[in-house]
Design an enzyme around this catalytic site. Sequence first.
Site, PDB file in Angstrom:
ATOM      1  N   HIS A  91       0.910  -1.079  -0.178  1.00  5.62           N
ATOM      2  CA  HIS A  91       0.156  -0.058   0.062  1.00  5.62           C
ATOM      3  C   HIS A  91       0.905   1.160   0.017  1.00  5.62           C
ATOM      4  O   HIS A  91       1.626   1.402   0.903  1.00  5.62           O
ATOM      5  CB  HIS A  91      -0.845  -0.074   1.298  1.00  5.62           C
ATOM      6  CG  HIS A  91      -1.898   1.285   1.247  1.00  5.62           C
ATOM      7  ND1 HIS A  91      -3.087   1.084   0.783  1.00  5.62           N
ATOM      8  CD2 HIS A  91      -1.833   2.490   1.727  1.00  5.62           C
ATOM      9  CE1 HIS A  91      -3.793   2.248   0.820  1.00  5.62           C
ATOM     10  NE2 HIS A  91      -2.765   3.133   1.110  1.00  5.62           N
ATOM     11  N   CYS A  92       0.882   2.245  -1.008  1.00  5.22           N
ATOM     12  CA  CYS A  92       1.743   3.202  -1.135  1.00  5.22           C
ATOM     13  C   CYS A  92       1.086   4.481  -0.566  1.00  5.22           C
ATOM     14  O   CYS A  92       0.149   4.985  -1.109  1.00  5.22           O
ATOM     15  CB  CYS A  92       2.061   3.352  -2.665  1.00  5.22           C
ATOM     16  SG  CYS A  92       3.305   4.633  -2.879  1.00  5.22           S
ATOM     17  N   PRO A  93       1.400   5.127   0.484  1.00  4.97           N
ATOM     18  CA  PRO A  93       0.902   6.159   1.221  1.00  4.97           C
ATOM     19  C   PRO A  93       1.323   7.580   0.280  1.00  4.97           C
ATOM     20  O   PRO A  93       0.462   8.395  -0.019  1.00  4.97           O
ATOM     21  CB  PRO A  93       1.655   6.429   2.338  1.00  4.97           C
ATOM     22  CG  PRO A  93       3.098   5.791   2.248  1.00  4.97           C
ATOM     23  CD  PRO A  93       2.614   4.495   1.446  1.00  4.97           C
ATOM     24  N   ASN A  96      -1.682   6.858  -2.292  1.00  7.48           N
ATOM     25  CA  ASN A  96      -2.851   6.978  -1.457  1.00  7.48           C
ATOM     26  C   ASN A  96      -3.565   5.873  -2.132  1.00  7.48           C
ATOM     27  O   ASN A  96      -4.903   5.949  -2.295  1.00  7.48           O
ATOM     28  CB  ASN A  96      -3.538   8.318  -1.477  1.00  7.48           C
ATOM     29  CG  ASN A  96      -4.648   8.315  -0.551  1.00  7.48           C
ATOM     30  OD1 ASN A  96      -4.672   7.450   0.662  1.00  7.48           O
ATOM     31  ND2 ASN A  96      -5.576   8.850  -0.688  1.00  7.48           N
ATOM     32  N   ASN A  97      -3.010   4.760  -2.516  1.00  4.12           N
ATOM     33  CA  ASN A  97      -3.563   3.568  -3.163  1.00  4.12           C
ATOM     34  C   ASN A  97      -2.786   2.312  -3.049  1.00  4.12           C
ATOM     35  O   ASN A  97      -1.625   2.395  -2.842  1.00  4.12           O
ATOM     36  CB  ASN A  97      -4.044   3.908  -4.548  1.00  4.12           C
ATOM     37  CG  ASN A  97      -5.077   2.788  -5.032  1.00  4.12           C
ATOM     38  OD1 ASN A  97      -5.650   2.154  -4.716  1.00  4.12           O
ATOM     39  ND2 ASN A  97      -5.262   3.021  -6.526  1.00  4.12           N
TER      40      ASN A  97
END
Length: 204
Positions: A91-93, A96-97
Amino acid sequence: MFFIAWYNVSSNFDQLLADINLGLGVLSLILWLRTQFSNPGFIEKPREMDFLKLMQIVDPIQLCPDCLVIRTPRSRHCSTCNRCVERFDHHCPWINNCIGQQNHIYFIWFLISIFTTIGFIFGSTLYSLISMNRNDVTFITQNDLRYWILPIEITCNIMVKKIVSIFVLCITGFFLMPVLLLLYIQVRNFVANRTTNERFSRRP
Ligand SMILES: [Zn+2]
Ligand SMILES: [Zn+2]
């Protein structure tokens, strides 16, 4: 704002370099939005079947207790999105997805694009810093096209240019190595058909 201010200063030095940088920046932004708003491969619930019925048909180990779907061998449940994602990478901050089966390729293109942008800004700023001469004074007036981007009249002397250039070098230099490392890991994983989750997870 930072990007526009930098564009204004750098474009006074070399319009072509500034335009290439602007183009790369826009491309990165498009790829960032594309990755953010794409479905990473969320696993859908089987229609017209409740969870109790599913438990009778499918091995309960295969069912996700959080989002109530049938798990696949390469899927993982993302606690941030609260959904199971097919071929889950991470999950990539920043994005944001989740990064999964369906948007992994966009993510890699985004990394290539952002690395090229940062590298190009770093290189062209360094080049302009070295090539600046003492009498270089620039004005941005209301007649200038760039005034429409940032409606401030700018009188830019060599000192301001140097300070802005050094500031740009520090910011881009700071991000260059981490982005390169991330790109290297992602491309290596992609070529080996492995996900970041599989490489670092203790689960078989
Ligand atoms: Zn789940
Ligand atoms: Zn997620």
